[in-house]
Design a protein around this motif. Structure first.
Motif, PDB file in Angstrom:
ATOM      1  N   ASN A   1      10.480  -0.440  -1.514  1.00 36.31           N
ATOM      2  CA  ASN A   1      10.719  -1.005  -0.439  1.00 36.31           C
ATOM      3  C   ASN A   1      11.655   0.261   0.370  1.00 36.31           C
ATOM      4  O   ASN A   1      12.603   0.817  -0.818  1.00 36.31           O
ATOM      5  CB  ASN A   1      11.557  -1.938  -0.654  1.00 36.31           C
TER       6      ASN A   1
ATOM      7  N   ASN B   1       2.748  -2.385  -3.389  1.00 35.72           N
ATOM      8  CA  ASN B   1       2.106  -1.992  -4.615  1.00 35.72           C
ATOM      9  C   ASN B   1       0.832  -1.346  -4.484  1.00 35.72           C
ATOM     10  O   ASN B   1       0.220  -1.925  -3.524  1.00 35.72           O
ATOM     11  CB  ASN B   1       1.881  -3.423  -5.519  1.00 35.72           C
TER      12      ASN B   1
ATOM     13  N   GLY C   1       1.391  -5.321   0.267  1.00 33.71           N
ATOM     14  CA  GLY C   1       2.672  -5.234   0.506  1.00 33.71           C
ATOM     15  C   GLY C   1       2.539  -5.148   1.993  1.00 33.71           C
ATOM     16  O   GLY C   1       1.735  -5.665   2.632  1.00 33.71           O
TER      17      GLY C   1
ATOM     18  N   ASN D   1       7.829  -4.094  -0.323  1.00 36.22           N
ATOM     19  CA  ASN D   1       6.971  -4.713  -1.578  1.00 36.22           C
ATOM     20  C   ASN D   1       5.536  -4.069  -1.631  1.00 36.22           C
ATOM     21  O   ASN D   1       4.775  -4.953  -2.099  1.00 36.22           O
ATOM     22  CB  ASN D   1       6.862  -6.362  -1.494  1.00 36.22           C
TER      23      ASN D   1
ATOM     24  N   LYS E   1       5.258   0.380  -7.611  1.00 30.71           N
ATOM     25  CA  LYS E   1       5.697  -1.013  -7.949  1.00 30.71           C
ATOM     26  C   LYS E   1       6.740  -1.300  -6.978  1.00 30.71           C
ATOM     27  O   LYS E   1       7.920  -0.989  -6.952  1.00 30.71           O
ATOM     28  CB  LYS E   1       6.093  -1.031  -9.522  1.00 30.71           C
ATOM     29  N   ASP E   2       6.522  -2.589  -6.213  1.00 34.66           N
ATOM     30  CA  ASP E   2       7.403  -3.368  -5.333  1.00 34.66           C
ATOM     31  C   ASP E   2       8.119  -2.235  -4.735  1.00 34.66           C
ATOM     32  O   ASP E   2       9.402  -2.221  -4.651  1.00 34.66           O
ATOM     33  CB  ASP E   2       8.091  -4.204  -6.071  1.00 34.66           C
TER      34      ASP E   2
END
Length: 525
Positions: A282, A266, A318, A264, A279-280
């Protein structure tokens, strides 16, 4: 009258007794686009500095004939007066000034000490139209993207009534769309009778746009050939002096367990915190894995890896896990202490100290390794490591004390790699590791990447070149507008498959075991 606008005859240039140019000959026809190719360090830039007057008459031997007249330049201004202009790879615009001010800087329109701003704006508009750049001449240069800055540099050269335009790696930092625009403009200039010398390591561009090519190697002319009579393989062989059947020397290497995870993540723009650059995000990384990161310019690739390394200026949040433990990395020093090293995208700005020696650039981030007392450095051990890396990585330098700015781009990049290897990382991040580097140096860097992977070092490689991504990576993350759109195992992967996600195909949670699903979802490309 000769068909050649330019003839350089038996050019010899020495630095500290070492010949950078050894009897180079170059003939360029009027109105053609002439490619100048060779490995980094072959002498291309030195030859163009001789032609442009940066190395003035008397500092070299040989003869330059331009439009039938022998040149005797005391500096760049003399070359510009006869119609020779050069655009360097590192753009020289003053970011705080407007486009119009940049174009006419030092050549202002006016009389009696007064600048005619209205006339300058009109002329700037004409030049911008010529290079197909639809922006106001009052736009600040720093507000333009790299591609548009490149076009302003061309407009600036044309403002000086350039008859011969030298372009040094003009597409190195451009997106594919911007390269298309550049190709169109160069074709228009050729039709208008402007002659161009085009220096590039991107051989697909050379064979596409140029009429003839001259290859130099180790400071000597190897040959001049019409483009229609040569293919890229033969061109590479002329450049490196040997046949290279496989540019990507892939080697089998064992990929171990997952030991690094990003959750996550950012990343926010440093100047506008309402904009998310990542953005997010992973993803995971395995030991000994080469993880490629692909995506169009502006997709968030650099922002993501720079944040992981702690060098990005914007705020991020994150979680990062290393060997199952959560780590908090605020700066590069903390990243290095965790075994994470990074070769940055802009080697001139972020990777080297230009006036410092090769040896010091290599060891400056690792001085604690050589500490043997209070404020005392073990110089013998330091030099042993430097010499070993120079030999292992095949860095071409006359001496370890030579200022790194005097090395070719490829050898500078190898020094930056050596600096990071001294840190003994478990993860090595490479952001555009072969940008602006010739095919021979690329080959050596690729071999090094596979060697490191075989040693169990994990590689994260950001690249804009899809053949490089496919030729090197075990797995590829594809980004678009700050999001990771897919994680693709490099088994039967194609450029078309990557591009589907690069341009914004709906995000899917895909891992390396799901290639069959991906092929099905995009029509089995």
């Amino acid at each position: 009258m000769s068909e050649y606008i330019l003839e350089m005859k038996d050019i010899v240039k020495e630095f500290f007794g070492v010949k950078a140019l050894d009897g180079v000959n170059l003939k360029v026809k009027k109105g053609e686009i002439h490619a100048l190719c060779g490995e980094n360090g072959a002498g291309k830039s030195t030859l163009m500095k001789v032609l442009s007057g940066e190395h003035p008459t008397g500092s070299y031997s040989g003869q330059i004939i331009f439009e039938g007249n022998e040149l005797n330049q005391t500096g760049i201004k003399d070359s510009e007066r006869v119609g020779i202009a050069i655009i360097h790879q590192e753009l020289a615009l003053i970011k705080q000034l407007s486009i119009a001010e940049n174009i006419f800087l030092g050549n202002e329109i006016g009389e009696h000490g007064l600048v005619n701003f209205s006339e300058q704006l009109n002329k700037t508009n004409e030049l911008l139209n010529r290079v197909k750049l639809n922006v106001s001449p009052l736009t600040r240069a720093g507000d333009l993207g790299i591609g548009h800055q490149q076009l302003v540099e061309i407009a600036k050269a044309l403002s000086k009534n350039a008859k011969l335009l030298i372009l040094d790696e003009p597409s190195a930092s451009l997106s594919e769309g911007e390269v298309e625009v550049l190709m169109g403009i160069l074709d228009d200039l050729r039709k208008d009778g402007v002659t161009c010398i085009y220096i590039s390591h991107k051989l697909n561009e050379v064979t596409r746009i140029c009429d003839n090519v001259t290859v130099i190697r180790d400071g000597s002319t190897i040959g001049q050939v019409p483009i229609k009579e040569i293919d890229q393989d033969k061109l590479v062989q002329m450049m490196v002096g040997r046949e290279m059947k496989n540019l990507f020397p892939r080697e089998d290497h064992e990929i171990g367990e997952e030991f690094f995870e990003v959750k996550n993540l950012n990343v926010f723009d440093p100047f506008n915190k309402s904009i998310k650059r990542v953005k997010d995000a992973n993803f995971t990384l395995r030991r000994g894995e080469i993880l490629g990161i692909s995506g169009l310019v502006g997709s968030g690739r650099t922002e993501m890896v720079a944040s992981i390394y702690g060098s990005f200026q914007g705020v991020n949040n994150g979680e990062i896990y290393l060997e199952g433990k959560k780590v908090n990395i605020k700066n590069p020093s903390e990243a290095l202490s965790k075994g994470i090293a990074m070769v940055p995208e802009d080697r001139k700005k972020d990777g080297i100290i230009a006036g410092m020696s090769v040896a010091k650039n290599m060891t400056m981030s690792n001085l604690l390794k050589y500490k043997k007392g209070l404020n005392v450095i073990d110089n013998d051990k330091e030099m042993m490591d430097v010499l070993k890396l120079i030999e292992d990585i095949k860095i071409k330098t006359a001496t370890t004390e030579l200022a790194i700015k005097n090395l070719s781009g490829g050898n500078q990049q190898k020094v930056i790699l050596a600096k990071n290897l001294l840190a003994e990382p478990q993860i090595l991040i490479l952001d555009e590791p072969t940008r602006g580097i010739d095919v021979g140096a690329k080959y050596e860097i690729y071999k090094l990447i596979f060697k490191l992977a075989k040693q169990g070092i994990s590689i994260i490689m950001v690249s804009s070149e899809l053949p490089e991504v496919l030729g090197i990576s075990d797995r590829v993350l594809v980004m678009n507008e700050g999001e990771i759109k897919a994680s693709l195992d490099n088994d039967g992967l194609t450029q078309e498959m990557i591009m589907k996600y690069s341009v914004g195909k709906k995000s899917e949670n895909v891992d390396e075991n799901h290639n069959e699903e991906i092929v099905s979802s995009i029509g089995g490309v």
